[in-house]
Design a protein around this motif. Sequence first.
Motif, PDB file in Angstrom:
ATOM      1  N   UNK A 247       0.794  -1.044   0.103  1.00  0.00           N
ATOM      2  CA  UNK A 247       0.106  -0.202  -0.007  1.00  0.00           C
ATOM      3  C   UNK A 247       0.889   1.359  -0.072  1.00  0.00           C
ATOM      4  N   UNK A 248       0.615   2.198  -0.828  1.00  0.00           N
ATOM      5  CA  UNK A 248       1.319   3.373  -1.117  1.00  0.00           C
ATOM      6  C   UNK A 248       0.557   4.401  -0.312  1.00  0.00           C
ATOM      7  N   UNK A 249       0.775   4.443   1.082  1.00  0.00           N
ATOM      8  CA  UNK A 249       0.057   5.151   2.045  1.00  0.00           C
ATOM      9  C   UNK A 249       0.112   6.559   1.720  1.00  0.00           C
ATOM     10  N   UNK A 250       1.063   7.090   1.157  1.00  0.00           N
ATOM     11  CA  UNK A 250       1.365   8.799   0.778  1.00  0.00           C
ATOM     12  C   UNK A 250       0.488   9.125  -0.258  1.00  0.00           C
ATOM     13  N   UNK A 251      -0.028   8.072  -1.031  1.00  0.00           N
ATOM     14  CA  UNK A 251      -1.026   8.578  -2.025  1.00  0.00           C
ATOM     15  C   UNK A 251      -2.455   8.841  -1.581  1.00  0.00           C
ATOM     16  N   UNK A 370      -9.012  -1.015   5.547  1.00  0.00           N
ATOM     17  CA  UNK A 370     -10.018  -2.280   5.512  1.00  0.00           C
ATOM     18  C   UNK A 370      -9.131  -3.397   5.788  1.00  0.00           C
ATOM     19  N   UNK A 371      -8.083  -3.539   5.788  1.00  0.00           N
ATOM     20  CA  UNK A 371      -6.919  -4.814   6.029  1.00  0.00           C
ATOM     21  C   UNK A 371      -6.121  -4.531   7.216  1.00  0.00           C
ATOM     22  N   UNK A 372      -5.599  -5.608   8.027  1.00  0.00           N
ATOM     23  CA  UNK A 372      -4.864  -5.469   8.980  1.00  0.00           C
ATOM     24  C   UNK A 372      -3.500  -4.851   8.612  1.00  0.00           C
ATOM     25  N   UNK A 373      -3.084  -5.065   7.266  1.00  0.00           N
ATOM     26  CA  UNK A 373      -1.799  -4.589   6.929  1.00  0.00           C
ATOM     27  C   UNK A 373      -2.138  -3.030   6.936  1.00  0.00           C
ATOM     28  N   UNK A 425      -9.707  17.481  10.456  1.00  0.00           N
ATOM     29  CA  UNK A 425     -10.662  16.309  11.010  1.00  0.00           C
ATOM     30  C   UNK A 425     -11.718  16.087  10.434  1.00  0.00           C
ATOM     31  N   UNK A 426     -12.228  16.925  10.085  1.00  0.00           N
ATOM     32  CA  UNK A 426     -13.545  16.827   9.190  1.00  0.00           C
ATOM     33  C   UNK A 426     -13.087  15.848   7.763  1.00  0.00           C
ATOM     34  N   UNK A 427     -12.239  16.396   7.156  1.00  0.00           N
ATOM     35  CA  UNK A 427     -11.642  15.538   5.973  1.00  0.00           C
ATOM     36  C   UNK A 427     -11.375  14.267   6.419  1.00  0.00           C
ATOM     37  N   UNK A 428     -10.758  13.999   7.454  1.00  0.00           N
ATOM     38  CA  UNK A 428     -10.286  12.607   7.624  1.00  0.00           C
ATOM     39  C   UNK A 428     -11.311  11.943   8.189  1.00  0.00           C
ATOM     40  N   UNK A 429     -12.483  12.430   8.298  1.00  0.00           N
ATOM     41  CA  UNK A 429     -13.415  11.734   9.106  1.00  0.00           C
ATOM     42  C   UNK A 429     -14.406  11.257   7.833  1.00  0.00           C
ATOM     43  N   UNK A 430     -14.306  11.462   6.545  1.00  0.00           N
ATOM     44  CA  UNK A 430     -15.063  11.106   5.634  1.00  0.00           C
ATOM     45  C   UNK A 430     -15.153   9.564   5.407  1.00  0.00           C
ATOM     46  N   UNK A 431     -16.337   9.116   4.715  1.00  0.00           N
ATOM     47  CA  UNK A 431     -16.346   7.656   4.761  1.00  0.00           C
ATOM     48  C   UNK A 431     -15.655   7.075   3.484  1.00  0.00           C
ATOM     49  N   UNK A 432     -14.314   6.606   3.744  1.00  0.00           N
ATOM     50  CA  UNK A 432     -13.461   6.099   2.539  1.00  0.00           C
ATOM     51  C   UNK A 432     -12.333   5.400   3.183  1.00  0.00           C
ATOM     52  N   UNK A 433     -11.790   4.693   2.515  1.00  0.00           N
ATOM     53  CA  UNK A 433     -10.300   3.727   3.044  1.00  0.00           C
ATOM     54  C   UNK A 433      -9.200   4.306   2.345  1.00  0.00           C
ATOM     55  N   UNK A 434      -8.139   4.164   2.939  1.00  0.00           N
ATOM     56  CA  UNK A 434      -6.838   4.553   2.284  1.00  0.00           C
ATOM     57  C   UNK A 434      -6.574   3.647   1.157  1.00  0.00           C
ATOM     58  N   UNK A 436      -8.561   2.140  -1.157  1.00  0.00           N
ATOM     59  CA  UNK A 436      -9.260   2.552  -2.394  1.00  0.00           C
ATOM     60  C   UNK A 436      -8.607   3.782  -2.944  1.00  0.00           C
ATOM     61  N   UNK A 437      -8.131   4.945  -2.101  1.00  0.00           N
ATOM     62  CA  UNK A 437      -7.620   6.342  -2.510  1.00  0.00           C
ATOM     63  C   UNK A 437      -6.174   5.830  -3.145  1.00  0.00           C
ATOM     64  N   UNK A 438      -5.395   5.003  -2.324  1.00  0.00           N
ATOM     65  CA  UNK A 438      -4.199   4.738  -2.914  1.00  0.00           C
ATOM     66  C   UNK A 438      -4.054   4.016  -4.162  1.00  0.00           C
TER      67      UNK A 438
END
Length: 441
Positions: A247-251, A370-373, A425-434, A436-438
């Motif tokens: 996972x490229x978390x910085x994306x 979504x995942x443990x990793x 905080x409002x941006x971080x609280x949106x319903x999405x996962x890292x 999917x975004x990455x």
Amino acid sequence: MGSMTGEETRTATSAPVRGAAPEAERPAPAPRAWLTRLVVVGIVLTALNLRPAITSFGALLEEVRDGLGMSGSLAGVLTSVPPLCFAVFGITAPRLARRFGPAAVVCAGMLAIAAGLLIRPFAGNTAGFLAASALALMGIAVSNVLMPVIVKRWFPDRVGSMTGLYSMALALGTASAAAVTVPMTRALGGSWQAGLAVWALLAAVAVLPWIPLVRARDTALSPERSRVPAPRTVPAREAPAPEAPALRITRSRTAWALAVFFGLQATAAYITMGWMAQIFRDAGVPAGTAGLLLAVTMVMGVPLAFVIPRLATRLPRQGPIVIALGACGLAGYAGLHLAPAGGAWLWAVLLGVSNCSFPLALTMVGMRARTGAGVVQLSAFAQSTGYLISIPGPLLVGVLYQHSGGWGLPIALMAGLMVPQIVVGVLAGRDRTVEDEAAAR
């Protein structure tokens, strides 16, 4: 929240070794329930030890400054050491966990906390005090990062409840250190060294529940294995499922928003823990009462740290909670500036409510992956990056306090930082996962 992790999915679909008895025919490991209870005890005891090293120092800041001959600016440096250590050492936690297992790393972390707290009051000078503090904070840093990971691994269907329990214990440990350090120091003969060193005993106790888990190698005894249905034998020609790409978390924009939110709430928390008692003392509040006020601020997290994660997991977006907590912080800072002594108890309560952004941030770490990793990477990234962001805050407060001769500018800084904290905080609280975004970028 209830979806299986990548490790769980692989376990459910991979084939067993040819000739081995199906797992469904084997009895469940006898110590499974006992080990799970032991994990709960370990989580609670670990959480109790993640802040006394900081709040006990804040309660005795004036005595430590006099004993070591520190200036206000140097004291500000010391209050900036916790986030610096959390950023530097926290980033190593995932690698250490992969090599030794999360339980072994947390166990070593508790040992480091005990050793650092025992050594630092008797180091004899500021450099030694700083080095011993860094040892304790190293243990806190790796445990900080791995607690969400352990919760996700052992309790994937109870992330909100277990994060709440962990956060509640953390708040209790924070408040207890703030409340009893001053009277305990007096009971021990007035020695600030003894008043700080006694907290090493609590860390030593926290080592004990992790020892059986280290011997069991919790990576091998992960409870997901007992919850996954027994796999069917498949033809040998079938290849195992490929590993998920890294996972490229910085994306992920959500990962960055969560990291900045974590950093700004940590800035507020460490300024509060390091300086709030001194603000009240400078306003004419007795030292013992100032410690109690700091304890009130910290103890507000005990009930709310259990309620907020449970509420957060029931909402698709956590923005409303972020806004409510931020409003309490702005009101508390305004009161602290206008009438620090007159409304001290109210300001302590409001700032305590605001500081519950920490358990909210931890909960969002578990919800935004979504995942443990993914949780491991997001936890390490958000906490390490966040703590780097928080480093200048306590230092700037010390510098502004020393050069302005009052608390007006430092409090204005604290209030000003609350505004961007609400936004991210409002941006971080949106319903999405890292994940999917990455993948989408």
